[in-house]
Design a protein around this motif. Sequence first.
Motif, PDB file in Angstrom:
ATOM      1  N   VAL A 206       0.874  -1.181   0.000  1.00  0.00           N
ATOM      2  CA  VAL A 206       0.000   0.000   0.000  1.00  0.00           C
ATOM      3  C   VAL A 206       0.907   1.226   0.000  1.00  0.00           C
ATOM      4  CG1 VAL A 206      -1.821   1.248   1.206  1.00  0.00           C
ATOM      5  CG2 VAL A 206      -1.766  -1.267   1.277  1.00  0.00           C
ATOM      6  N   ASP A 207       0.946   1.914  -1.115  1.00  0.00           N
ATOM      7  CA  ASP A 207       1.868   3.036  -1.292  1.00  0.00           C
ATOM      8  C   ASP A 207       1.229   4.350  -0.842  1.00  0.00           C
ATOM      9  OD1 ASP A 207       4.148   4.393  -1.993  1.00  0.00           O
ATOM     10  OD2 ASP A 207       3.628   4.554  -4.135  1.00  0.00           O
ATOM     11  N   ILE A 208       0.837   4.375   0.429  1.00  0.00           N
ATOM     12  CA  ILE A 208       0.268   5.581   1.041  1.00  0.00           C
ATOM     13  C   ILE A 208       1.108   5.882   2.280  1.00  0.00           C
ATOM     14  CG2 ILE A 208      -1.776   6.643   2.072  1.00  0.00           C
ATOM     15  CD1 ILE A 208      -3.494   4.691   0.483  1.00  0.00           C
ATOM     16  N   PRO A 209       1.675   7.076   2.378  1.00  0.00           N
ATOM     17  CA  PRO A 209       2.616   7.355   3.479  1.00  0.00           C
ATOM     18  C   PRO A 209       1.950   7.385   4.842  1.00  0.00           C
ATOM     19  CG  PRO A 209       2.141   9.352   2.234  1.00  0.00           C
ATOM     20  CD  PRO A 209       1.515   8.229   1.472  1.00  0.00           C
ATOM     21  N   ARG A 212      -0.948   8.238   8.903  1.00  0.00           N
ATOM     22  CA  ARG A 212      -2.049   8.167   7.947  1.00  0.00           C
ATOM     23  C   ARG A 212      -3.364   8.566   8.576  1.00  0.00           C
ATOM     24  NH1 ARG A 212      -2.356   2.544   4.952  1.00  0.00           N
ATOM     25  NH2 ARG A 212      -0.188   3.146   4.532  1.00  0.00           N
ATOM     26  N   ASP A 213      -4.134   9.350   7.849  1.00  0.00           N
ATOM     27  CA  ASP A 213      -5.495   9.690   8.213  1.00  0.00           C
ATOM     28  C   ASP A 213      -6.428   8.779   7.413  1.00  0.00           C
ATOM     29  OD1 ASP A 213      -8.109  11.322   7.431  1.00  0.00           O
ATOM     30  OD2 ASP A 213      -7.405  12.131   9.346  1.00  0.00           O
ATOM     31  N   VAL A 214      -7.350   8.094   8.096  1.00  0.00           N
ATOM     32  CA  VAL A 214      -8.201   7.096   7.451  1.00  0.00           C
ATOM     33  C   VAL A 214      -8.991   7.682   6.289  1.00  0.00           C
ATOM     34  CG1 VAL A 214     -10.159   5.553   7.773  1.00  0.00           C
ATOM     35  CG2 VAL A 214      -8.377   5.653   9.505  1.00  0.00           C
ATOM     36  N   LEU A 215      -9.597   8.846   6.495  1.00  0.00           N
ATOM     37  CA  LEU A 215     -10.400   9.455   5.439  1.00  0.00           C
ATOM     38  C   LEU A 215      -9.541  10.000   4.318  1.00  0.00           C
ATOM     39  CD1 LEU A 215     -13.138  11.270   7.559  1.00  0.00           C
ATOM     40  CD2 LEU A 215     -13.312   9.088   6.358  1.00  0.00           C
ATOM     41  N   GLU A 216      -8.436  10.658   4.678  1.00  0.00           N
ATOM     42  CA  GLU A 216      -7.561  11.213   3.647  1.00  0.00           C
ATOM     43  C   GLU A 216      -6.906  10.113   2.814  1.00  0.00           C
ATOM     44  OE1 GLU A 216      -7.137  14.314   2.648  1.00  0.00           O
ATOM     45  OE2 GLU A 216      -8.697  14.888   4.096  1.00  0.00           O
ATOM     46  N   ALA A 217      -6.671   8.953   3.424  1.00  0.00           N
ATOM     47  CA  ALA A 217      -6.052   7.842   2.692  1.00  0.00           C
ATOM     48  C   ALA A 217      -6.909   7.427   1.511  1.00  0.00           C
ATOM     49  CB  ALA A 217      -5.836   6.653   3.631  1.00  0.00           C
ATOM     50  N   ARG A 218      -8.219   7.571   1.623  1.00  0.00           N
ATOM     51  CA  ARG A 218      -9.114   7.154   0.547  1.00  0.00           C
ATOM     52  C   ARG A 218      -9.129   8.148  -0.605  1.00  0.00           C
ATOM     53  NH1 ARG A 218     -13.977   4.089   3.905  1.00  0.00           N
ATOM     54  NH2 ARG A 218     -12.555   3.080   5.375  1.00  0.00           N
ATOM     55  N   ARG A 219      -8.503   9.314  -0.387  1.00  0.00           N
ATOM     56  CA  ARG A 219      -8.385  10.307  -1.455  1.00  0.00           C
ATOM     57  C   ARG A 219      -7.005  10.261  -2.117  1.00  0.00           C
ATOM     58  NH1 ARG A 219     -10.745  13.511   2.857  1.00  0.00           N
ATOM     59  NH2 ARG A 219     -12.977  13.851   2.487  1.00  0.00           N
ATOM     60  N   HIS A 220      -6.117   9.421  -1.585  1.00  0.00           N
ATOM     61  CA  HIS A 220      -4.767   9.334  -2.134  1.00  0.00           C
ATOM     62  C   HIS A 220      -4.807   8.708  -3.530  1.00  0.00           C
ATOM     63  CE1 HIS A 220      -0.557   8.062  -2.544  1.00  0.00           C
ATOM     64  NE2 HIS A 220      -0.284   8.998  -1.649  1.00  0.00           N
ATOM     65  N   PRO A 221      -3.955   9.171  -4.456  1.00  0.00           N
ATOM     66  CA  PRO A 221      -3.966   8.635  -5.826  1.00  0.00           C
ATOM     67  C   PRO A 221      -3.750   7.123  -5.907  1.00  0.00           C
ATOM     68  CG  PRO A 221      -2.671  10.648  -5.722  1.00  0.00           C
ATOM     69  CD  PRO A 221      -3.027  10.310  -4.314  1.00  0.00           C
ATOM     70  N   ALA A 222      -3.084   6.543  -4.919  1.00  0.00           N
ATOM     71  CA  ALA A 222      -2.822   5.100  -4.968  1.00  0.00           C
ATOM     72  C   ALA A 222      -4.019   4.271  -4.514  1.00  0.00           C
ATOM     73  CB  ALA A 222      -1.615   4.762  -4.091  1.00  0.00           C
ATOM     74  N   PHE A 223      -5.007   4.907  -3.865  1.00  0.00           N
ATOM     75  CA  PHE A 223      -6.101   4.158  -3.261  1.00  0.00           C
ATOM     76  C   PHE A 223      -6.991   3.488  -4.321  1.00  0.00           C
ATOM     77  CE2 PHE A 223     -10.254   3.492  -1.401  1.00  0.00           C
ATOM     78  CZ  PHE A 223      -9.974   3.023  -0.136  1.00  0.00           C
TER      79      PHE A 223
END
Length: 250
Positions: A206-209, A212-223
């Motif tokens: 999972v290439d999300i740094p 991590r914020d749970v909601l913001e993670a779902r807006r990450h380009p890798a999601f």
Amino acid sequence: MSVGFGGPPIIEGIDLDVRAGQFASLIGPSGSGKTSILRVATGLLEPLRGTVELGVSRCRTSASCFQDDALLPWRTARQNVALGLRIRDLPPAEADARADHWLSKLGLAGYGDRFPGQLSGGQRSGWPSPRCWPCARSCCCMDEPFAALDAIVRTRITQELLDWVEREHLTVLLVTHDLEEAISASDTVAVLGHGPRATMRARHAVDIPRPRDVLEARRHPAFGPLLRTLWDDLTEEAASSPATADGAAR
């Protein structure tokens, strides 16, 4: 590693490496052996073949929680949540304070003196996780701990878990059917095939740094791309399962 209960192995040839401080999720069809892997990792089940290597003592530094709340009906909500901490010899006042903190995160502030029978099923459903997290000193194994929680409480408690993991540098192995939850929380997601003799179909980073914020993670380009990949993995696996093939033949 192979695991079974007298018949054909449930899982076979599983090789799973979770590094210290890493959050790993297991997903796969029902019956693919996810919970069995968790039980092997916690020492509740011995593999038929293969070995399990942990860099820590299972009984002293690890904690586990499964889908059943396993609450003691004669203990209050506070006493149930604080039980593991008391076993670890934490002073009673501190254990109760921590229990009240986690109850408030579950939306149960002020319910500490109530017994399990005085609460609804929904109010009881989130207890296994906060009861085991504070007891974990190095690793934590969880089996669908948030499945019965409503969306708001689920998001809040998942964020609490992430914050706790990063603060304490815990190693986590999570079983879940929720693909968004797996991506939002994890560093790596392992996909199991159908059973019996289930094998590891794929493993995705999972290439999300972090942090991590749970909601913001779902807006990450890798999601989005990873969500599609996991969905395709499970869809292809379902299409190739023996049960699907038998149904099509009939």
